[in-house]
Design an enzyme around this catalytic site. Structure first.
Site, PDB file in Angstrom:
ATOM      1  CB  SER A   1      -0.944  -0.044   1.204  1.00 48.24           C
ATOM      2  OG  SER A   1      -1.894   0.986   1.162  1.00 48.24           O
TER       3      SER A   1
ATOM      4  CG  ASP B   1      -5.684  -2.529  -4.559  1.00 48.88           C
ATOM      5  OD1 ASP B   1      -6.194  -1.515  -4.045  1.00 48.88           O
ATOM      6  OD2 ASP B   1      -4.621  -3.023  -4.151  1.00 48.88           O
TER       7      ASP B   1
ATOM      8  CG  ASP C   1       4.844   4.821 -18.677  1.00 51.32           C
ATOM      9  OD1 ASP C   1       4.006   4.489 -19.540  1.00 51.32           O
ATOM     10  OD2 ASP C   1       5.607   5.802 -18.810  1.00 51.32           O
TER      11      ASP C   1
ATOM     12  CG  HIS D   1      -5.645  -1.773  -0.656  1.00 46.37           C
ATOM     13  ND1 HIS D   1      -4.577  -1.529  -1.485  1.00 46.37           N
ATOM     14  CD2 HIS D   1      -5.301  -1.248   0.556  1.00 46.37           C
ATOM     15  CE1 HIS D   1      -3.636  -0.880  -0.827  1.00 46.37           C
ATOM     16  NE2 HIS D   1      -4.047  -0.706   0.421  1.00 46.37           N
TER      17      HIS D   1
END
Length: 232
Positions: free
Chosen positions: A96, A150, A190, A210
């Site tokens: 996280s 997430d 990216d 998450h």
């Protein structure tokens, strides 16, 4: 056991430890994410800062400040641990907001005598502009994991000028399901909508994805955890 105290006023509210893992021959620098990540998702503002890592490189201010505030103490401890275990690899890991700090820490440490540092970033938000993300990607040894939809890796938004370090290891198995190799997709670039980014807007209703990575990662949290060093 020695302790590294860190400032807790930054938005990431990050803590962690340095440990020597004799089983896997590694010195591990681990960052724990924030207690208040839900508030961060809702309320954070994302300001760029120059970390002086490469030309044109910009990092998210809160993440970089969290690392910069503890960098000198950590490097001192790492030097001792690596000197005592010269054949061990350096592993930098976080979940996280801790993964965001770990990403910038690994990038910085690779230019400060630890070029082979391995990064394992779980559920990391975006930390860099395109120039810095390209620089970190080119360093190699980056393992950035996301899970289904997430919401945290979807922030800061692309429209704010932030992109991800590549590659992404996107885990597609449902919450609390056993993961097989077929459930992990390796995605380059990216910016790619083939993985987590392509699963829609960052919603707090998707937050279960998450906290899934290590079961409920905050289940063993305690108040005032500083950096500490030990052996495992």
């Amino acid at each position: 056991m020695r302790y590294l105290h860190m400032h807790r006023t930054t938005i990431t509210d990050t803590a962690g430890f340095i440990a020597v893992d004799h089983t896997n021959a590694a010195v591990v620098l681990a960052f724990r994410g924030s207690y208040s990540v839900r508030n961060w998702v809702s309320d954070a503002t994302f300001i760029h800062t120059n970390p002086d890592l490469c030309d044109g490189c910009l990092a998210e201010l809160g993440f970089w400040s969290s690392w910069e505030l503890v960098r000198d103490d950590i490097i001192k401890e790492l030097k001792d641990a690596v000197t005592q275990n010269p054949d061990y690899e350096l592993v930098v890991v976080g979940h996280s907001l801790g993964a965001a700090v770990a990403t910038l820490a690994a990038a910085d440490l690779r230019g400060k005598g630890y070029p082979s540092a391995k990064l394992y970033a779980y559920a990391s938000p975006r930390v860099a502009n395109a120039a810095l993300a390209k620089y970190i990607t080119a360093q190699g040894n980056n393992y950035r994991f996301t899970h289904t939809n997430d919401p945290v890796p979807k922030l800061p938004l692309l429209s704010m000028g932030y992109v991800h370090v590549s590659p992404e290891y996107w885990i597609t198995s449902p919450n609390n399901a056993t993961v097989s190799t077929s459930d992990i997709k390796v995605i380059q670039g990216d910016v790619s909508f083939d993985g987590n980014t392509g699963t829609g807007l960052p919603l707090l209703t998707d937050f279960e994805a998450h906290v899934w990575y290590f079961v409920h990662v905050d289940a063993g949290k305690g108040p005032g955890l500083p950096f500490k060093r030990g052996s495992i």
